[in-house]
Design a protein around this motif. Structure first.
Motif, PDB file in Angstrom:
ATOM      1  N   ASP A  79     -29.144 -28.554   9.839  1.00  0.00           N
ATOM      2  CA  ASP A  79     -30.294 -27.707  10.144  1.00  0.00           C
ATOM      3  C   ASP A  79     -31.149 -28.389  11.203  1.00  0.00           C
ATOM      4  O   ASP A  79     -32.373 -28.293  11.199  1.00  0.00           O
ATOM      5  CB  ASP A  79     -31.114 -27.415   8.882  1.00  0.00           C
ATOM      6  CG  ASP A  79     -31.951 -26.132   9.024  1.00  0.00           C
ATOM      7  OD1 ASP A  79     -31.726 -25.385  10.001  1.00  0.00           O
ATOM      8  OD2 ASP A  79     -32.815 -25.873   8.165  1.00  0.00           O
ATOM      9  N   SER A 110     -30.455 -22.614   9.904  1.00  0.00           N
ATOM     10  CA  SER A 110     -31.526 -21.638  10.117  1.00  0.00           C
ATOM     11  C   SER A 110     -31.066 -20.458  10.961  1.00  0.00           C
ATOM     12  O   SER A 110     -31.421 -19.301  10.695  1.00  0.00           O
ATOM     13  CB  SER A 110     -32.733 -22.307  10.780  1.00  0.00           C
ATOM     14  OG  SER A 110     -33.331 -23.245   9.908  1.00  0.00           O
ATOM     15  N   GLN A 113     -28.859 -18.125   8.886  1.00  0.00           N
ATOM     16  CA  GLN A 113     -29.640 -17.298   7.956  1.00  0.00           C
ATOM     17  C   GLN A 113     -30.164 -16.019   8.603  1.00  0.00           C
ATOM     18  O   GLN A 113     -30.411 -15.028   7.913  1.00  0.00           O
ATOM     19  CB  GLN A 113     -30.833 -18.095   7.425  1.00  0.00           C
ATOM     20  CG  GLN A 113     -30.516 -19.023   6.280  1.00  0.00           C
ATOM     21  CD  GLN A 113     -31.768 -19.652   5.730  1.00  0.00           C
ATOM     22  OE1 GLN A 113     -32.580 -20.218   6.472  1.00  0.00           O
ATOM     23  NE2 GLN A 113     -31.971 -19.549   4.434  1.00  0.00           N
TER      24      GLN A 113
END
Length: 260
Positions: A79, A110, A113
């Motif tokens: 991330d 991230s 997502q």
């Protein structure tokens, strides 16, 4: 070699997905479906093969326990815009895994997502048998090689690339090196690589061109791993990694220039 692959590529293929974040992030925040957790600290060593590479036996045990076989196609992610995932991939490459079967998620957790689902479900991999290849050809170069290349760097025949921040570079760097902070290669918005035309323009501006041999270093070979994969993504031919990087260079009395 296609080191960086988009999320859609990962979603549509049967690959071994490796999450290199801390266990608490993997467990609490969530992870890609089916991803196994191999934290960054698990594959870093001060007493391994070279530089920060882990001992070969420990690496083989680590991947075996994670259910990753010797011929697996692997995609790693983090991330942090890919820099820790890149280190996992380059570790595998330097210990003999087929480079054509090693990838980093272009972006990071991230960015994934934003388009696809994640899960906190535990993953219990079936142990595999992983064997590294100590005879595989790799881009690894040592202290003596870099030292002996300095005249070629001075002559403009080899590009020595320092992938650290500008202030670090100014404090002390190898003679003749050019500075390229690895973060200049990523887009803050997408969290993945910048567009190819921007990357090529940036690299050319620093004198890092495909037809010239490049040798990369940083402090402990983490940041340099990301830059190495970017250059391979762009089709650069001869790109070498100085695994010992500035840590070893200093310890062995290598010449430095800068404000030190």
């Amino acid at each position: 070699m296609q080191p960086f692959v988009p999320a859609s590529w990962v979603r549509d293929r049967d690959v071994a997905v490796v999450d290199v974040r801390e266990p608490w992030e993997y467990d609490s925040i969530g992870h890609l479906p089916g991803a196994v957790n191999v934290p960054f600290d698990a594959f870093r060593s001060d007493e391994g093969e070279a530089g920060k590479l882990p001992p070969r036996g420990e690496w083989e045990a680590l991947l075996s326990e994670a259910g990753i076989g010797s011929d697996a196609e692997i995609v790693a992610y983090d991330d942090t815009q890919g820099v820790f995932a890149a280190r996992f991939v380059v570790t595998a490459l330097l210990l003999g895994h087929d480079p054509g079967r090693l990838h980093v998620l272009d972006g990071d957790f991230s960015s994934w997502q934003r388009e696809y689902g994640t899960t906190t479900d535990p993953v219990d991999p079936t142990p595999a048998e992983y064997e590294s290849d100590p005879d595989a050809e790799t881009p690894l170069v040592d202290f003596e090689t870099v030292r002996d290349l300095l005249p070629a760097v001075d002559a403009g025949d080899v590009t020595l690339v320092d992938t650290r921040e500008e202030w670090e570079f100014e404090e002390g760097h190898l003679p003749g090196a050019v500075q390229l902070d690895w973060r200049e290669l990523v887009d803050e918005g997408t969290r993945g690589l910048r567009p190819e035309n921007e990357l090529r323009a940036l690299l050319t501006d620093r004198g890092i061109v495909p037809e010239k041999r490049a040798v990369l270093y940083c402090n402990t070979a983490r940041r340099v791993s990301h830059t190495y994969l970017v250059l391979r993504q762009l089709g650069y031919g001869t790109v070498d990694l100085y695994e010992g990087s500035l840590t070893e260079w200093r310890e062995r009395g290598g010449e430095l220039v800068g404000n030190e």
